[in-house]
Write a protein that holds these residues in place. Structure first.
Motif, PDB file in Angstrom:
ATOM      1  N   GLU A   1       0.808  -1.227   0.000  1.00 40.24           N
ATOM      2  CA  GLU A   1       0.000   0.000   0.000  1.00 40.24           C
ATOM      3  C   GLU A   1       0.842   1.278   0.000  1.00 40.24           C
ATOM      4  O   GLU A   1       0.684   2.146   0.854  1.00 40.24           O
TER       5      GLU A   1
ATOM      6  N   ASN B 101       0.447   3.779  -1.697  1.00 41.78           N
ATOM      7  CA  ASN B 101      -0.446   4.938  -1.743  1.00 41.78           C
ATOM      8  C   ASN B 101      -1.053   5.261  -0.387  1.00 41.78           C
ATOM      9  O   ASN B 101      -1.315   6.424  -0.060  1.00 41.78           O
TER      10      ASN B 101
ATOM     11  N   TYR C  26      -7.020  -0.024  -2.564  1.00 43.03           N
ATOM     12  CA  TYR C  26      -7.860   0.433  -3.679  1.00 43.03           C
ATOM     13  C   TYR C  26      -9.321   0.487  -3.259  1.00 43.03           C
ATOM     14  O   TYR C  26      -9.805  -0.361  -2.508  1.00 43.03           O
TER      15      TYR C  26
ATOM     16  N   GLU D 247      -9.158   9.308  -7.990  1.00 44.34           N
ATOM     17  CA  GLU D 247      -8.566   8.117  -8.605  1.00 44.34           C
ATOM     18  C   GLU D 247      -7.137   8.382  -9.060  1.00 44.34           C
ATOM     19  O   GLU D 247      -6.235   7.564  -8.837  1.00 44.34           O
TER      20      GLU D 247
ATOM     21  N   PHE E 187      -4.582   6.323  -6.679  1.00 39.35           N
ATOM     22  CA  PHE E 187      -4.291   5.013  -7.255  1.00 39.35           C
ATOM     23  C   PHE E 187      -3.435   5.077  -8.519  1.00 39.35           C
ATOM     24  O   PHE E 187      -2.462   4.342  -8.651  1.00 39.35           O
ATOM     25  N   ASN E 188      -3.807   5.942  -9.440  1.00 34.43           N
ATOM     26  CA  ASN E 188      -3.182   5.900 -10.754  1.00 34.43           C
ATOM     27  C   ASN E 188      -1.751   6.431 -10.753  1.00 34.43           C
ATOM     28  O   ASN E 188      -0.918   5.974 -11.550  1.00 34.43           O
TER      29      ASN E 188
ATOM     30  N   PHE F 272      -3.939  -5.783  -4.875  1.00 39.64           N
ATOM     31  CA  PHE F 272      -4.648  -4.675  -4.242  1.00 39.64           C
ATOM     32  C   PHE F 272      -5.419  -5.152  -3.021  1.00 39.64           C
ATOM     33  O   PHE F 272      -5.831  -6.308  -2.929  1.00 39.64           O
TER      34      PHE F 272
ATOM     35  N   TYR G 196      -8.694  -4.364  -0.685  1.00 38.83           N
ATOM     36  CA  TYR G 196     -10.006  -3.722  -0.800  1.00 38.83           C
ATOM     37  C   TYR G 196     -10.835  -4.012   0.442  1.00 38.83           C
ATOM     38  O   TYR G 196     -11.036  -5.163   0.817  1.00 38.83           O
TER      39      TYR G 196
ATOM     40  N   ALA H 167     -13.935  -2.380  -8.745  1.00 37.97           N
ATOM     41  CA  ALA H 167     -12.492  -2.225  -8.588  1.00 37.97           C
ATOM     42  C   ALA H 167     -11.730  -3.154  -9.529  1.00 37.97           C
ATOM     43  O   ALA H 167     -10.768  -2.739 -10.190  1.00 37.97           O
TER      44      ALA H 167
ATOM     45  N   LEU I 279      -9.276  -1.619 -12.531  1.00 40.39           N
ATOM     46  CA  LEU I 279      -7.849  -1.921 -12.524  1.00 40.39           C
ATOM     47  C   LEU I 279      -7.447  -2.746 -13.747  1.00 40.39           C
ATOM     48  O   LEU I 279      -6.425  -2.473 -14.389  1.00 40.39           O
TER      49      LEU I 279
END
Length: 471
Positions: free
Chosen positions: A165, A167, A222, A242, A246-247, A293, A295, A358, A362
């Motif tokens: 993770e 992010n 995510y 987003e 994430f991106n 990911f 979730y 999701a 992705l």
């Protein structure tokens, strides 16, 4: 679309479960282990203490026996950096020996290990020396650690995650990131993103060089992001969320490009995180084998004007509904609740269909196999005699697995599913009051007790899913 029928899961699907070293091992200062940034937080609040946790360090054989009984095809664990390099520089053979024992035990029981190289726990001494992930000096130290993992364990480990993770490390800097006081939060966030992305790229390439038959990928937290309303401004806010959450890191690792929206936003604020031509060249040909990911819930975004006050995201720490504090990032987005969803006691919104969304988003963007490395429900569990009746967890997981199956039938390539968590672990923000596991660990935040293990109702339910390879 609605499918007329659903195929079973692939024959080689990896049904697993997950934990992380600092949350499950305990023995935080045993056999030469150094102090991590998570260990250094012990006692900082009533929940956080890594000293014992579930004592997996001393009870791993008992725990792996339970994994075998559950029927796990794979087990996701992390390697504690501070067991291998207590000071970040000097190798500790006793730490290597510990993970060799665990890996050998897993292989003996026909359980394939998935190893997370970094899960929120770099050495505190590196934090003190140069600010941890805020400094590019950590890249060489991290690559050295990863190389040792590949060389020592690569004969038995064929699936690897780089950084858990990335992010969310930057989204929750004070909770899991090693934030530095006195540094602008946005500057810290994106410098850490910058450093972690380079480290990620180098480690993925190193794995491909040293272990050409192994698979390795990045891991992100995510969520499906919904606009609060059909106002165009709210749709833009959802797109902004987003891109930023994430991106940005995945585009660098998968496409070798720096997201232009993010670059522009930071340039306007005088934050220089533009990758050099040399760094962008290094981003070419990273070629992750999959994207992992985690979730738990979806999110809602709405327009946030520039004149609004910035608010950092915070968790509900009390376990009482209604205590969630939503973030605001002026000019980008602010978060809001979703009136169409149920919530856990910690205000995490339960959205199985968001799980399918999701997968679709992705896979559509990156066209790489997907691996779910965390998914689960944190709840208050009660031990009644020798039993824990956690139907609420079964309901949550069942609905999410059904949506995962729908995504497979949508054409998404999904190779593995690791619910969080195999057993009750130290929750990052809520200690042992908030439980996730299939196995109950008899302890509280105040009393370690005897740490006995008890199989919950969800244990037997998940056992049947694995046996049938279907739901």
């Amino acid at each position: 679309m609605e499918h007329k029928y659903l195929n079973k899961f692939p024959d080689d699907f990896l049904w697993g479960a997950a934990t992380a070293a600092f949350q499950v091992e305990g023995a935080y200062d045993v056999d030469g282990k150094g102090i991590s940034i998570q260990d250094a937080k012990n006692g900082s609040n009533k929940f956080h203490d890594t000293s014992v946790t579930a004592d997996h360090y001393h009870r791993y054989q008992e725990d792996i026996k339970l994994m075998k009984e559950l029927g796990l095809k794979s087990y996701r664990l992390s390697i504690a950096w501070t067991r291998i390099y207590p000071d970040g520089k000097t190798k500790n053979q006793k730490g290597i020996d510990f993970y060799n024992r665990i890996l050998d035990e897993l292989i003996k029981n026909d359980i394939k290990p998935l190893v997370t190289i970094y899960h929120f726990d770099h050495p505190q001494c590196l934090q003190d020396a140069y600010g941890g992930w805020y400094s590019r000096e950590i890249i060489d130290d991290f690559v050295r650690f990863a190389r040792t993992c590949f060389e020592e364990f690569g004969d038995r480990v064929h699936y690897w995650l780089t950084i858990c993770e990335q992010n969310n490390v930057v989204l929750y800097p004070k909770l899991i990131g090693g934030f530095l006081d006195g540094v602008d939060s946005e500057k810290w966030r994106f410098e850490v993103h910058h450093v972690m992305t380079i480290a990620n790229a180098r480690v993925i390439k190193l794995c491909h060089k040293l272990l050409p038959d192994s698979k390795i990928g990045p891991c992100v937290g995510y969520s499906a992001i919904y606009p609060k309303t059909c106002k165009p401004e709210d749709m833009l806010a959802a797109l902004n969320q987003e891109d930023f959450r994430f991106n940005y890191p995945l585009d660098l690792l998968c496409f070798g490009r720096q997201n232009k929206l993010v670059k522009r936003y930071l340039e306007e604020r005088g934050i220089d995180v533009v990758l050099s031509d040399e760094e962008l060249l290094e981003m070419q040909g990273v070629n992750p084998d999959f994207i992992a990911f985690n979730y738990y819930q979806s999110a809602v975004a709405e327009f946030c004007p520039l004149q609004e006050e910035e608010k950092q995201p915070e968790f509900n720490l009390e376990g009482k509904k209604g205590n969630m504090s939503f973030s605001q990032f002026p000019g980008l987005y602010q978060e809001a609740s979703n009136p169409y969803l149920e919530r856990s006691d910690w205000d995490w919104e339960i959205d199985p269909i968001g799980f399918r969304i999701a997968f679709r988003k992705l896979y559509d963007r990156y066209q790489l196999p997907l691996m779910v490395t965390e998914n689960g429900l944190g709840a208050y569990d009660t031990l009644e005699g020798n039993e824990v009746h956690d139907q609420y967890r079964i309901d949550y997981l069942e609905k999410h697995i059904l949506q995962m199956k729908e995504a497979i039938n949508d054409g998404v390539e999904i190779i593995a599913y690791y619910p969080w968590s195999f057993m009750d672990v130290l929750s990052t923000s809520n200690g042992y009051s908030k439980r996730y596991g299939f196995v109950y660990v008899d302890r509280s935040d105040e009393d370690i007790k005897e740490l006995k293990r008890y199989k919950k109702d969800s244990f037997y339910w998940y056992q049947k899913i694995i046996t049938a390879n279907n739901i």
